[in-house]
Design an enzyme around this catalytic site. Structure first.
Site, PDB file in Angstrom:
ATOM      1  N   LYS A  41      -6.030  -2.149   3.876  1.00  0.00           N
ATOM      2  CA  LYS A  41      -6.118  -1.159   2.806  1.00  0.00           C
ATOM      3  C   LYS A  41      -7.210  -1.509   1.785  1.00  0.00           C
ATOM      4  O   LYS A  41      -7.732  -0.617   1.112  1.00  0.00           O
ATOM      5  CB  LYS A  41      -4.752  -1.032   2.115  1.00  0.00           C
ATOM      6  N   TYR A  92       2.827  -5.465  -3.430  1.00  0.00           N
ATOM      7  CA  TYR A  92       3.941  -4.526  -3.586  1.00  0.00           C
ATOM      8  C   TYR A  92       4.775  -4.876  -4.813  1.00  0.00           C
ATOM      9  O   TYR A  92       4.225  -5.183  -5.874  1.00  0.00           O
ATOM     10  CB  TYR A  92       4.798  -4.484  -2.311  1.00  0.00           C
ATOM     11  N   VAL A 102       2.273  -7.057   6.384  1.00  0.00           N
ATOM     12  CA  VAL A 102       3.529  -7.451   7.007  1.00  0.00           C
ATOM     13  C   VAL A 102       3.331  -8.194   8.329  1.00  0.00           C
ATOM     14  O   VAL A 102       4.293  -8.677   8.918  1.00  0.00           O
ATOM     15  CB  VAL A 102       4.490  -6.255   7.209  1.00  0.00           C
TER      16      VAL A 102
END
Length: 310
Positions: free
Chosen positions: A67, A243, A261
């Site tokens: 990202k 996050y 992840v």
């Protein structure tokens, strides 16, 4: 300067007895097969010195670390209008939460939670077919890393497409609010594929080096973004890159970082180096448990925290 190789070697040795701790991301079936005892670290300084340890040259699924690269691309294509579609604030919620979208008109809090990255994928898709957009992302990451061998793992992409129901819900929700301009299935295809990029710690450190060096890769001379944009991407990584564990990572490590992840973390020491770690076992926030600890140890021993030396 501290003996960086010795620091990496010591961290690896000290964490050795704990390898395998944490829980692999088994909700993506292909990632459930990864050996939880894998561990690698790599760092590349802005003057080209390279240090590494462990399984640093074994490819792994970088997942949400990608990202950072798609955000960089979207900013290059759309500039500051990118922020009309996605915010810049920490979410305080799980990476795949739909709750804030309901309350905030379908505009994701930041580009690093899943909803935000899906919105960014929509921006990268502008003017392209999904296949073209995916190819552009791969070419960009290869350009950053100066490595033509980087590829998408098709089995991981297929695994994500087969099980990504919550991401589909997020995308459809945003489409309902008019926040996506392309068909949901096209946007998700781009998103699932860029998350399935497979890279080694060493390749990832090379790809992130431009963020440590004011927007240019000092090893290739490639100019990627302005120094101002590099600073701002680093700021978002510090505040939003882990996050709902971003505050904890900033508190303990004090470096801009982006987790995935797959167990990887890309950290940036501005003006000094890009540092990567891979350990597949995750904590309850979905961040690498031992990877986060390794970077905490690294920052303490180098004094590289952006908030000052330990």
């Amino acid at each position: 300067m501290a003996d960086l190789q010795a620091i990496l070697d010591d961290i690896h040795a000290e964490l050795g007895p704990r390898l395998g701790e944490g829980k692999v991301a088994d909700y993506i079936p292909q990632l459930a097969h990864v050996d939880p005892k894998k561990f690698g670290m790599s760092l590349i300084t802005v003057d080209g010195a390279e240090h590494k340890v462990g399984d640093c040259d074994e490819p792994f699924s970088i997942q949400s670390i990608s990202k950072v690269f798609t955000l960089t691309m979207a900013l290059g294509k759309h500039g500051e209008t990118t922020w009309n579609r996605v915010g810049r604030e920490p979410s305080g919620s799980a990476f795949n939460s739909i709750v804030q979208l309901e309350n905030e008109g379908g505009k994701p809090r930041n580009p690093f939670i899943n909803a935000g990255a899906i919105a960014v994928s929509d921006l990268v898709l502008a003017g392209h077919t999904p296949r073209e957009a995916i190819g552009e992302i791969v070419r960009f990451v290869r350009y950053l890393a100066d490595d033509e061998t980087i590829v998408i793992d098709p089995s991981v992409a297929k695994s994500e497409e087969a099980t990504g129901f919550r991401n589909a819900a997020l995308a459809n929700f945003m489409r309902a609010f008019g926040k996506l301009t392309h068909p949901v299935e096209h946007v998700l295809g781009v998103y699932f594929h860029h998350c399935a990029l497979a890279m080694t710690c060493t390749q990832l450190a090379h790809a992130g080096l431009f963020l440590a060096a004011g927007g240019s890769n000092p090893l290739t001379g490639h100019s990627v973004v302005s120094s101002q944009r590099a600073r701002r991407i680093n700021a978002l990584m510090l505040t939003c890159g882990h996050y709902d564990g971003s505050g904890e990572f900033a508190y303990r490590v004090g470096l801009p970082g982006k987790s995935g992840v797959g167990g990887g973390i890309l950290a940036v020491a501005p003006g000094k180096a890009a540092v990567t770690v891979w350990s597949p076992g995750l904590n309850h926030n979905g961040n690498s448990l031992l990877g986060s600890l390794a970077l905490e140890m690294f920052a303490a021993r180098t004094g590289w925290s952006v908030f000052g030396p330990a």
